[in-house]
Write a protein that holds these residues in place. Structure first.
Motif, PDB file in Angstrom:
ATOM      1  N   ASN A 122      21.626  49.563  44.404  1.00  0.00           N
ATOM      2  CA  ASN A 122      22.684  48.957  43.601  1.00  0.00           C
ATOM      3  C   ASN A 122      24.013  48.922  44.361  1.00  0.00           C
TER       4      ASN A 122
ATOM      5  N   HIS B 242      25.525  41.165  42.340  1.00  0.00           N
ATOM      6  CA  HIS B 242      25.682  41.594  40.938  1.00  0.00           C
ATOM      7  C   HIS B 242      27.150  41.668  40.524  1.00  0.00           C
TER       8      HIS B 242
ATOM      9  N   HIS C 198      30.169  43.400  36.880  1.00  0.00           N
ATOM     10  CA  HIS C 198      31.575  43.852  36.946  1.00  0.00           C
ATOM     11  C   HIS C 198      32.551  42.714  36.673  1.00  0.00           C
TER      12      HIS C 198
ATOM     13  N   ASP D  57      27.451  49.702  36.143  1.00  0.00           N
ATOM     14  CA  ASP D  57      26.220  49.655  36.939  1.00  0.00           C
ATOM     15  C   ASP D  57      25.081  50.374  36.230  1.00  0.00           C
TER      16      ASP D  57
HETATM   17 FE   FE2 Z   1      28.063  47.747  40.917  1.00  0.00          FE
END
Ligand code: FE2
Ligand code: FES
Length: 326
Positions: free
Chosen positions: A153, A159, A164, A281
């Motif tokens: 991650n 992502h 975020h 996350d």
């Molecule tokens: Fe992240």
């Protein structure tokens, strides 16, 4: 797990002088203990006598004492005293010797050697942890996935605008150039997010992309650094608890003002921000299945996943190198 490696597994402040700290690491229950003068020991948790947990024991001189019948073990797990046999006993107590883990510390981080034999070499870490010019603050959180998921991650650049979108991924930069991945040395890979708003342009290839000043570096087996600038760095180490649980330890380092008290306050605020991002996350990564990653899995990858592939390939190689040695 990659064997024969030094893993960062605990913050030094979590084992006080003269105290015992129980923890689960590498799928095993273990115990850290520190003598009054600061020496650190690490042994298995279950007492060799009748299995009580040494985590409930105490430090006596340079030994750890079991809370049940008072048997004592030294810093290397050797049984040195069995109270019921008396101080005058000349018995061989080697049958009581406990599993012992080699430990060392640097920059307020405890490293444990995870392997069958004696340690080889020193832990590989980022210089910032021993740089007295920086102030830092430490926070951590438990995630219900294997530590490999947490590492991947932190190497995932695509992502950001989704997970975020309200924090570090603001701006709708969904198109990922590259990313570029370089190996700084045999143990260290570096990448950086190079994302843009999608206006129909073609993403640049990895070769055409660059490593930016703000970049991510990962050192095997479990340490990561976000180099925000020369004065601000976010360090993480990914603590293997067992196949389904891990701890992410996050440290915000800075030397923005050069005044320790002020930089410490900034670090504290930085940690609050780290926590917000980390929770974003965690909420998603904990849903990933399976909980542990492998080089090849039932996935459909994209170009932006290159840092993850590089990580997995190297991990596989390190595991293989060890297998060949056996
Ligand atoms: Fe992240
Ligand atoms: S179980 Fe530890 S001394 Fe008996």
């Amino acid at each position: 797990m990659i064997k024969d490696q030094w893993y960062a597994v605990l913050s030094s402040h979590q084992v006080k002088n003269g105290k015992v700290t129980g923890a689960r690491r590498f799928g095993e229950d273990i115990v850290f203990f520190r003598t009054a003068s600061g020496e650190l020991g690490c042994v298995g948790s279950a007492c060799a006598h009748r299995g009580a947990s040494l985590a409930k024991g105490c430090v006596k001189d340079k030994n750890i004492q079991c809370p049940f019948h008072g048997i004592e073990y030294d810093l290397t797990g050797r049984c040195v005293y069995v109270p019921s046999e008396g101080k005058g006993s000349v018995d061989d107590y080697s049958r009581f010797h406990m599993k012992h883990y080699h430990v060392c510390e640097a920059g307020g981080i405890v490293f444990v050697w995870y392997g069958d034999g004696e340690p080889v070499g020193e832990p590989d870490y980022f210089d910032v942890i021993t740089d007295q010019g920086f102030a830092y603050d430490h926070v951590e959180d438990t995630w219900k996935v294997d530590y490999s998921r947490v590492i991947e991650n932190q190497l995932d650049v695509s992502h950001l605008p989704f997970v975020h979108r309200t924090t570090i991924g603001r701006g709708n930069k969904t198109l990922c150039n590259g990313p570029k991945v370089i190996w700084l040395n045999d143990n260290t890979l570096q990448t950086s997010a190079n994302n843009e708003v999608d206006e129909g342009q073609k993403p640049k290839s990895s070769e055409e992309s660059i490593i930016k000043d703000t970049n991510l570096t990962f050192k095997f087996p479990n340490m990561w650094l976000n180099h925000v600038s020369d004065k601000i760095m976010i360090l993480a180490f990914f603590i293997p608890v067992d196949d389904e649980n891990s701890i992410i330890a996050l440290r915000f380092y800075n030397k923005i003002t050069g005044v320790k008290a002020v930089d410490r306050a900034i670090a504290w605020l930085g940690s609050r921000a780290n926590k917000v991002v980390e929770r974003q996350d965690k909420m998603i990564v904990e849903t990933q299945l399976p909980k542990k990653t492998q080089l090849r899995m039932n996935e459909t990858l994209v170009a932006a996943d290159l840092p993850i592939i590089e990580y997995r390939a190297k991990r596989e190689k390190l595991k293989g190198v060890r297998d060949q040695k056996k």
